[in-house]
Write a protein that holds these residues in place. Structure first.
Motif, PDB file in Angstrom:
ATOM      1  N   ALA A 144       0.816  -1.214   0.000  1.00 60.77           N
ATOM      2  CA  ALA A 144       0.000   0.000   0.000  1.00 60.77           C
ATOM      3  C   ALA A 144       0.848   1.262   0.000  1.00 60.77           C
ATOM      4  O   ALA A 144       0.378   2.337  -0.402  1.00 60.77           O
ATOM      5  CB  ALA A 144      -0.931  -0.010   1.209  1.00 60.77           C
ATOM      6  N   VAL A 145       2.103   1.136   0.438  1.00 61.58           N
ATOM      7  CA  VAL A 145       2.963   2.322   0.557  1.00 61.58           C
ATOM      8  C   VAL A 145       3.962   2.417  -0.592  1.00 61.58           C
ATOM      9  O   VAL A 145       4.211   3.498  -1.112  1.00 61.58           O
ATOM     10  CB  VAL A 145       3.711   2.303   1.905  1.00 61.58           C
ATOM     11  CG1 VAL A 145       4.642   3.508   2.021  1.00 61.58           C
ATOM     12  CG2 VAL A 145       2.720   2.285   3.058  1.00 61.58           C
ATOM     13  N   ARG A 146       4.508   1.278  -1.009  1.00 64.57           N
ATOM     14  CA  ARG A 146       5.567   1.269  -2.019  1.00 64.57           C
ATOM     15  C   ARG A 146       5.088   0.570  -3.283  1.00 64.57           C
ATOM     16  O   ARG A 146       4.344  -0.403  -3.240  1.00 64.57           O
ATOM     17  CB  ARG A 146       6.821   0.552  -1.490  1.00 64.57           C
ATOM     18  CG  ARG A 146       7.270   0.984  -0.127  1.00 64.57           C
ATOM     19  CD  ARG A 146       8.438   1.857  -0.051  1.00 64.57           C
ATOM     20  NE  ARG A 146       9.414   1.919  -1.068  1.00 64.57           N
ATOM     21  CZ  ARG A 146      10.113   3.046  -1.302  1.00 64.57           C
ATOM     22  NH1 ARG A 146       9.836   4.157  -0.613  1.00 64.57           N
ATOM     23  NH2 ARG A 146      11.047   3.090  -2.217  1.00 64.57           N
ATOM     24  N   PHE A 147       5.551   1.098  -4.399  1.00 63.26           N
ATOM     25  CA  PHE A 147       5.179   0.568  -5.706  1.00 63.26           C
ATOM     26  C   PHE A 147       6.387  -0.151  -6.313  1.00 63.26           C
ATOM     27  O   PHE A 147       7.488   0.400  -6.387  1.00 63.26           O
ATOM     28  CB  PHE A 147       4.746   1.712  -6.618  1.00 63.26           C
ATOM     29  CG  PHE A 147       4.649   1.350  -8.070  1.00 63.26           C
ATOM     30  CD1 PHE A 147       3.734   0.396  -8.513  1.00 63.26           C
ATOM     31  CD2 PHE A 147       5.479   1.949  -9.012  1.00 63.26           C
ATOM     32  CE1 PHE A 147       3.659   0.049  -9.854  1.00 63.26           C
ATOM     33  CE2 PHE A 147       5.407   1.603 -10.356  1.00 63.26           C
ATOM     34  CZ  PHE A 147       4.494   0.662 -10.778  1.00 63.26           C
ATOM     35  N   ASP A 148       6.193  -1.389  -6.744  1.00 69.07           N
ATOM     36  CA  ASP A 148       7.229  -2.181  -7.391  1.00 69.07           C
ATOM     37  C   ASP A 148       7.401  -1.660  -8.822  1.00 69.07           C
ATOM     38  O   ASP A 148       6.514  -1.818  -9.666  1.00 69.07           O
ATOM     39  CB  ASP A 148       6.837  -3.665  -7.400  1.00 69.07           C
ATOM     40  CG  ASP A 148       7.953  -4.567  -7.904  1.00 69.07           C
ATOM     41  OD1 ASP A 148       8.682  -4.175  -8.831  1.00 69.07           O
ATOM     42  OD2 ASP A 148       8.099  -5.684  -7.367  1.00 69.07           O
ATOM     43  N   LEU A 149       8.542  -1.029  -9.084  1.00 71.38           N
ATOM     44  CA  LEU A 149       8.754  -0.356 -10.368  1.00 71.38           C
ATOM     45  C   LEU A 149       8.726  -1.321 -11.547  1.00 71.38           C
ATOM     46  O   LEU A 149       8.348  -0.938 -12.660  1.00 71.38           O
ATOM     47  CB  LEU A 149      10.106   0.368 -10.359  1.00 71.38           C
ATOM     48  CG  LEU A 149      10.230   1.521  -9.363  1.00 71.38           C
ATOM     49  CD1 LEU A 149      11.691   1.912  -9.188  1.00 71.38           C
ATOM     50  CD2 LEU A 149       9.419   2.723  -9.844  1.00 71.38           C
ATOM     51  N   LYS A 150       9.088  -2.548 -11.316  1.00 69.10           N
ATOM     52  CA  LYS A 150       9.133  -3.514 -12.415  1.00 69.10           C
ATOM     53  C   LYS A 150       7.856  -4.322 -12.505  1.00 69.10           C
ATOM     54  O   LYS A 150       7.202  -4.361 -13.559  1.00 69.10           O
ATOM     55  CB  LYS A 150      10.338  -4.439 -12.240  1.00 69.10           C
ATOM     56  CG  LYS A 150      10.492  -5.450 -13.377  1.00 69.10           C
ATOM     57  CD  LYS A 150      11.760  -6.280 -13.218  1.00 69.10           C
ATOM     58  CE  LYS A 150      11.899  -7.282 -14.375  1.00 69.10           C
ATOM     59  NZ  LYS A 150      13.119  -8.111 -14.236  1.00 69.10           N
ATOM     60  N   GLN A 151       7.447  -4.959 -11.405  1.00 67.28           N
ATOM     61  CA  GLN A 151       6.361  -5.930 -11.460  1.00 67.28           C
ATOM     62  C   GLN A 151       5.003  -5.363 -11.049  1.00 67.28           C
ATOM     63  O   GLN A 151       3.977  -6.011 -11.264  1.00 67.28           O
ATOM     64  CB  GLN A 151       6.696  -7.122 -10.559  1.00 67.28           C
ATOM     65  CG  GLN A 151       7.918  -7.912 -10.992  1.00 67.28           C
ATOM     66  CD  GLN A 151       7.694  -8.691 -12.281  1.00 67.28           C
ATOM     67  OE1 GLN A 151       6.561  -8.841 -12.755  1.00 67.28           O
ATOM     68  NE2 GLN A 151       8.778  -9.187 -12.871  1.00 67.28           N
ATOM     69  N   GLY A 152       4.977  -4.169 -10.452  1.00 61.26           N
ATOM     70  CA  GLY A 152       3.704  -3.606 -10.013  1.00 61.26           C
ATOM     71  C   GLY A 152       2.787  -3.259 -11.173  1.00 61.26           C
ATOM     72  O   GLY A 152       3.220  -3.122 -12.325  1.00 61.26           O
ATOM     73  N   GLU A 153       1.498  -3.117 -10.872  1.00 62.93           N
ATOM     74  CA  GLU A 153       0.540  -2.749 -11.913  1.00 62.93           C
ATOM     75  C   GLU A 153       0.870  -1.347 -12.429  1.00 62.93           C
ATOM     76  O   GLU A 153       0.977  -0.393 -11.666  1.00 62.93           O
ATOM     77  CB  GLU A 153      -0.886  -2.762 -11.351  1.00 62.93           C
ATOM     78  CG  GLU A 153      -1.940  -2.508 -12.425  1.00 62.93           C
ATOM     79  CD  GLU A 153      -3.362  -2.528 -11.878  1.00 62.93           C
ATOM     80  OE1 GLU A 153      -4.284  -2.291 -12.663  1.00 62.93           O
ATOM     81  OE2 GLU A 153      -3.521  -2.772 -10.653  1.00 62.93           O
ATOM     82  N   GLY A 154       1.058  -1.247 -13.747  1.00 70.24           N
ATOM     83  CA  GLY A 154       1.495   0.008 -14.330  1.00 70.24           C
ATOM     84  C   GLY A 154       3.013   0.151 -14.328  1.00 70.24           C
ATOM     85  O   GLY A 154       3.533   1.249 -14.550  1.00 70.24           O
ATOM     86  N   GLY A 155       3.732  -0.946 -14.100  1.00 67.96           N
ATOM     87  CA  GLY A 155       5.192  -0.909 -14.068  1.00 67.96           C
ATOM     88  C   GLY A 155       5.812  -1.287 -15.405  1.00 67.96           C
ATOM     89  O   GLY A 155       5.126  -1.408 -16.432  1.00 67.96           O
ATOM     90  N   LEU A 156       7.120  -1.506 -15.377  1.00 65.10           N
ATOM     91  CA  LEU A 156       7.864  -1.762 -16.615  1.00 65.10           C
ATOM     92  C   LEU A 156       7.433  -3.049 -17.307  1.00 65.10           C
ATOM     93  O   LEU A 156       7.370  -3.106 -18.538  1.00 65.10           O
ATOM     94  CB  LEU A 156       9.370  -1.818 -16.302  1.00 65.10           C
ATOM     95  CG  LEU A 156      10.038  -0.464 -16.024  1.00 65.10           C
ATOM     96  CD1 LEU A 156      11.448  -0.680 -15.452  1.00 65.10           C
ATOM     97  CD2 LEU A 156      10.109   0.371 -17.303  1.00 65.10           C
ATOM     98  N   VAL A 157       7.122  -4.095 -16.525  1.00 60.01           N
ATOM     99  CA  VAL A 157       6.718  -5.349 -17.157  1.00 60.01           C
ATOM    100  C   VAL A 157       5.350  -5.202 -17.820  1.00 60.01           C
ATOM    101  O   VAL A 157       5.096  -5.782 -18.885  1.00 60.01           O
ATOM    102  CB  VAL A 157       6.734  -6.500 -16.138  1.00 60.01           C
ATOM    103  CG1 VAL A 157       6.187  -7.782 -16.755  1.00 60.01           C
ATOM    104  CG2 VAL A 157       8.152  -6.744 -15.628  1.00 60.01           C
ATOM    105  N   ASP A 158       4.453  -4.423 -17.235  1.00 62.38           N
ATOM    106  CA  ASP A 158       3.174  -4.159 -17.896  1.00 62.38           C
ATOM    107  C   ASP A 158       3.390  -3.505 -19.253  1.00 62.38           C
ATOM    108  O   ASP A 158       2.716  -3.851 -20.245  1.00 62.38           O
ATOM    109  CB  ASP A 158       2.311  -3.248 -17.016  1.00 62.38           C
ATOM    110  CG  ASP A 158       1.518  -4.032 -15.980  1.00 62.38           C
ATOM    111  OD1 ASP A 158       1.734  -5.249 -15.868  1.00 62.38           O
ATOM    112  OD2 ASP A 158       0.676  -3.421 -15.287  1.00 62.38           O
TER     113      ASP A 158
END
Length: 924
Positions: free
Chosen positions: A819-833
């Motif tokens: 809820a606080v931190r966003f996974d830059l690679k795997q999070g929704e809207g991240g690089l893998v998306d």
């Protein structure tokens, strides 16, 4: 010049012409003027022409042709000294003529003097060797192989820049011990000592004909107290245990000039690490300071201020300046390893270590001083470097050099020497520390370990002062610190306060101090690195700055202090190497046939270049996309080199397979040219070979087994730990059938798998796949298969469902956000998306838009999608910006050893996420 002076010079010239006529020389009127100039410049040349009048006709015909070296009759050894001396006098006179009459460049005269010395050495040694073979036989080692003397030329002889009347610095050596096989056997040591002494006597002894060349043997190990000739093993042992700084300068110019030249080159290759250290060697300046102090004392004691070689701003200062810079950097930059001064100076300018204007000034000063030096010696064939006190001699020198009188030449000389002295003083100038008051930091450090308090550290700006004070206290008490020499301890006592001051000025001083202490522990026994940090305050500033911004760089510096060199490499802040330059640097490591040595060197190049790219990213001199691309180029160059090493090993063991080929494919971030710091490599191996093909070695293998072993060897070499770490971790699970499949696939089986059995996610992976090493024809065949598979028409609904299902599965397993931190690679809207969106577009539209099949990286794929009409301008721009933002944030997280995440509320990240999520919803 006053009229009386002119009259005196005219009278001198006329007396010389009368002597030549009396010796039988016919002097035409048009010759008289030239010979008068020669007489003013060189009494020696006139004396030689009087003694050898036939020489004058030869010089008139063609003064560019050097006379042949004399043939020394083995039956008439009593004639050898006279023949050598007359040859030396004749050739030296030709060089005077070329300088004074023809106006040849000083480089030609220096090279000619060098060739003359070498010719005399060759002739004398050949005659003496034949005499020794007759009397004592040939020296042979334990296996019966002939052993010969090696004559090394040091100093200006080694540099091919011998002055007109110089002595020659020689060192004698021989490859291995043995005994001569003649009737009067001698041990190698005695044989070559006698031979060397006879050689020096034949050249150096003054006879009725004068001398041939003055010989100086004092530069040998242990000087005059040492043996005249040493075996290679004894030479190596000496330099390992006893070698001094001044000897590094001396052997920098060493060159085998007579005898067994090939053996001499082998010894020089062995001694290279003594001369050129693997790191930036600022410790060389200490040796230079010591040598300069001795020279200054000698100049003062002997009143040599007018000495254009040893005096202030003289020839030696130019030589020392260039040699010091070569010794500092030559271990890391082979292009700087030149014996010839002007060539070395040009290389230093080319590499950016001497600026262009300074290089031109030093070059011009060197040529001026060397020409003047030659003219001083040409007067009477004397080994002199001082301006004469006799005013008439000064005027002769000036007029011989084309000046009207001594005064204007003296003004030129003073200007040239002042410029040289300025540059030399700058090289040895006292260390300039950064601004600000460092006394408090010095007082704190000097109080440790007995005194000193955490409160003092807190007052200097450190937050967790008690903890850091404990670390510094332990460091000050460490055995490595206690055991330092006085000189090294003095360096450390200058470095620590400056580092504390730099750290205190950073945003997180505690982090800098924590990260620098492991590095300092690691370099305590490597005083060259202490010298680097002490001599170059700029390196300390860059070090503190790098540590403040990157925990990863701190770890790498502590593990591999060789990377400290990168903090001072002028290329760090200059133009970054492109793909071709990266490949060239990596391939240069393959010159050594030893695999372990090659891997060490390759790893050092990888470490240095990735360190340089990291600094460029942190300094905002390179965008994240460019950084990731260069990291991928570096990885593919490394893989190509490892492939070459592996193939060589396999061919040596099993032979080669004719008509077969092999290729390495890069998948994932390597294939997509978006590699990160410390990323592993996704590799797939292909081969193509005729049916029943076998290797042609003593232990033949069929093609599948041969190439399977090649693939295993590549993985092993990439993964093995060397002194510079491991090259790369390798993942080969993206091959057909994954972990259950063969490590190496034939082209036919790979093609069949992609056409018939591959899952949608494997076709997605194929979007980023590209050939990175191996046979060009096989790589082309892979490109054709890839294009065919990706261009296949697909059901849009089924494709979208497969892509969405795989993405959901990956996110559930790999997303580390909350809820606080966003996974830059795997999070929704991240690089893998974003990658999945682009892969979907390629698989969905590739059949209609072939331009989508070419790019692998996300940026170029976005551009191709825009050109194909798959994205509108606004979406394309938003996704481009989002990709750049997330990639940059991810790389910086990796460099600081933080999880690849960012605060959910960070505005720039939120905008990037929104753009990717909106595009995914709209297009998938």
């Amino acid at each position: 010049m006053d009229p009386a002076g002119h009259d005196a010079l005219d009278a001198h010239a006329q007396r010389a012409l009368q002597r030549l006529r009396a010796a039988g020389c016919v002097i035409a009127p048009d010759d008289a003027t030239r010979l008068a100039r020669l007489a003013i410049a060189s009494d020696f040349a006139i004396d030689t022409l009087v003694a050898q009048p036939a020489l004058l006709d030869a010089l008139r015909r063609d003064a560019t042709a050097a006379p042949a070296a004399p043939v020394l009759d083995p039956q008439l050894p009593e004639t050898w000294p006279r023949l050598l001396r007359r040859h030396r006098q004749a050739e030296s006179t030709r060089l005077v003529w070329r300088d004074v009459i023809d106006g040849a460049d000083v480089e030609e005269i220096l090279a000619g003097s060098t060739r003359l010395a070498e010719a005399c050495l060759h002739a004398a040694l050949a005659a003496l060797e034949a005499e020794f073979v007759r009397r004592y036989g040939q020296v042979r080692d334990g296996d019966g192989r002939t052993v010969r003397l090696v004559v090394f030329g040091l100093g200006k002889l080694g540099g091919r820049e011998l002055n007109f009347s110089s002595d020659i610095d020689l060192v004698y050596a021989y490859e291995c011990e043995g005994e001569s096989d003649g009737p009067r056997a001698l041990a190698a040591q005695d044989y070559f000592a006698r031979l060397g002494q006879q050689l020096a006597k034949l050249l150096d002894e003054v006879t009725a004909d004068g001398f041939c060349h003055r010989v100086d043997l004092r530069l040998r190990p242990f000087g005059s107290a040492g043996r005249v000739a040493l075996s290679f093993a004894a030479m190596e042992q000496y330099f390992q245990r006893e070698g001094r700084d001044w000897e590094r300068y001396a052997w920098q110019k060493a060159r085998p000039v007579a005898g067994d030249i090939d053996a001499g080159e082998r010894l020089l290759k062995t001694l290279r690490p003594f001369v050129y250290r693997r790191y930036l060697d600022y410790g060389a300046l200490d040796g230079l300071r010591a040598m300069k102090a001795l020279i200054v004392a000698e100049v003062a004691r002997k009143e040599l201020a007018g000495d254009i070689k040893r005096g202030p701003g003289g020839i030696r200062e130019i030589e020392f300046l260039a040699q010091a810079l070569q010794l500092i950097r030559g271990g890391r930059e082979p292009a700087l390893r030149h014996r010839h001064l002007l060539t070395a100076l040009a290389a230093l300018v080319q590499a950016g270590h001497v600026d262009t204007g300074t290089g031109a000034d030093l070059r011009d000063a060197y040529r001026f001083l060397r020409r003047l030096e030659n003219r001083l010696q040409m007067l009477a064939d004397a080994q002199t470097y001082s301006i004469p006190n006799d005013s008439r001699l000064r005027e002769r020198i000036a007029i011989g050099l084309g000046e009207a009188a001594w005064t204007p030449l003296e003004a030129q000389l003073s200007a040239q020497r002042a410029r040289v002295a300025e540059e030399f003083s700058a090289l040895l100038a006292p260390r300039r520390r950064g601004g600000g008051d460092a006394s408090q930091f010095m007082a704190y450090w000097q109080a440790l370990p007995e005194r000193g308090a955490a409160a003092a550290l807190e007052a200097l700006g450190f937050n967790h002062a008690a903890e850091l004070h404990g670390l510094l206290h332990d460091f000050a008490r460490a055995p490595g610190v206690r055991d330092l020499s006085d000189a090294a301890r003095a360096r450390l006592d200058r470095i620590i306060p400056t580092l504390l001051q730099h750290a205190a000025g950073c945003a997180d001083p505690d982090a800098v101090l924590r990260r620098v202490l492991p590095l300092l522990h690691g370099v305590l026994r490597r005083t060259s690195y202490l010298a680097l940090l002490d001599e170059q305050p700029a390196a300390l500033a860059r070090l503190a700055d790098a540590l403040a911004r990157s925990a990863l760089l701190g770890e790498r510096l502590a593990a591999y202090p060789l990377l400290l060199d990168e903090l001072l490499d002028v290329r760090v802040s200059g133009e970054l190497p492109d793909r071709v330059a990266i490949l060239a640097q990596c391939r240069a490591t393959l010159r050594d046939n030893d695999v372990e040595t090659a891997l060490d060197a390759l790893n050092e190049v990888r470490q240095a270049l990735s360190f340089r790219f990291a600094l460029a990213l942190l300094d905002a001199r390179m965008a994240a996309e460019d950084c990731a691309q260069r990291l991928a180029w570096l990885a593919e160059a490394v893989v190509g080199c490892v492939l070459a090493l592996a193939e060589a090993e396999l061919r040596a063991a099993h032979g080669r397979i004719n008509g077969a080929s092999f290729a390495v494919l890069g998948y994932g971030s390597l294939g997509g040219l978006e590699l990160g710091f410390g990323s592993d490599l996704d590799l797939v191996f292909l081969f193509d070979a005729p049916l029943e093909a076998q290797s042609d070695g003593a232990r033949p293998l069929d093609a599948p087994r041969w190439y399977a072993r090649l693939g295993q060897k590549i993985v092993a070499l990439l993964s093995v730990r060397t002194s510079a770490g491991r090259l790369f971790d390798v993942d080969v699970r993206l091959r057909p059938d994954g972990a259950k499949g063969l490590l190496v696939s034939s082209l036919a089986s790979f093609t069949d798998y992609q056409r018939q059995r591959a899952w949608t996610w494997e076709h997605q992976a194929l979007v980023r796949a590209r050939g990175i090493a191996g046979d060009a024809g096989l790589l082309d065949a892979f490109e054709a298969v890839r294009a065919e598979v990706l261009a296949r028409p697909r059901d849009p609904a089924a494709l979208a469902a497969d892509v969405a299902a795989m993405r959901a599965r990956m996110r559930a397993e790999l997303d580390r956000g909350d809820a606080v931190r966003f996974d830059l690679k795997q999070g929704e809207g991240g690089l893998v998306d974003l990658e999945f969106l682009l892969q979907y577009l390629v698989l969905r539209k590739g059949h209609a838009h072939p331009q989508l099949l070419l790019p692998r990286a996300s940026g170029p794929l976005l551009d191709a999608a825009r050109q194909a009409g798959c994205l509108d301008a606004a979406t394309h721009a938003a996704l481009r910006a989002a990709h750049a933002q997330l990639l940059d944030a991810g790389l910086r997280c990796t460099l600081d050893r933080r999880s690849r995440s960012a605060p959910q509320a960070e505005p720039a990240i939120a905008v990037a996420r929104a753009a990717i999520r909106a595009a995914t919803r709209a297009l998938c």
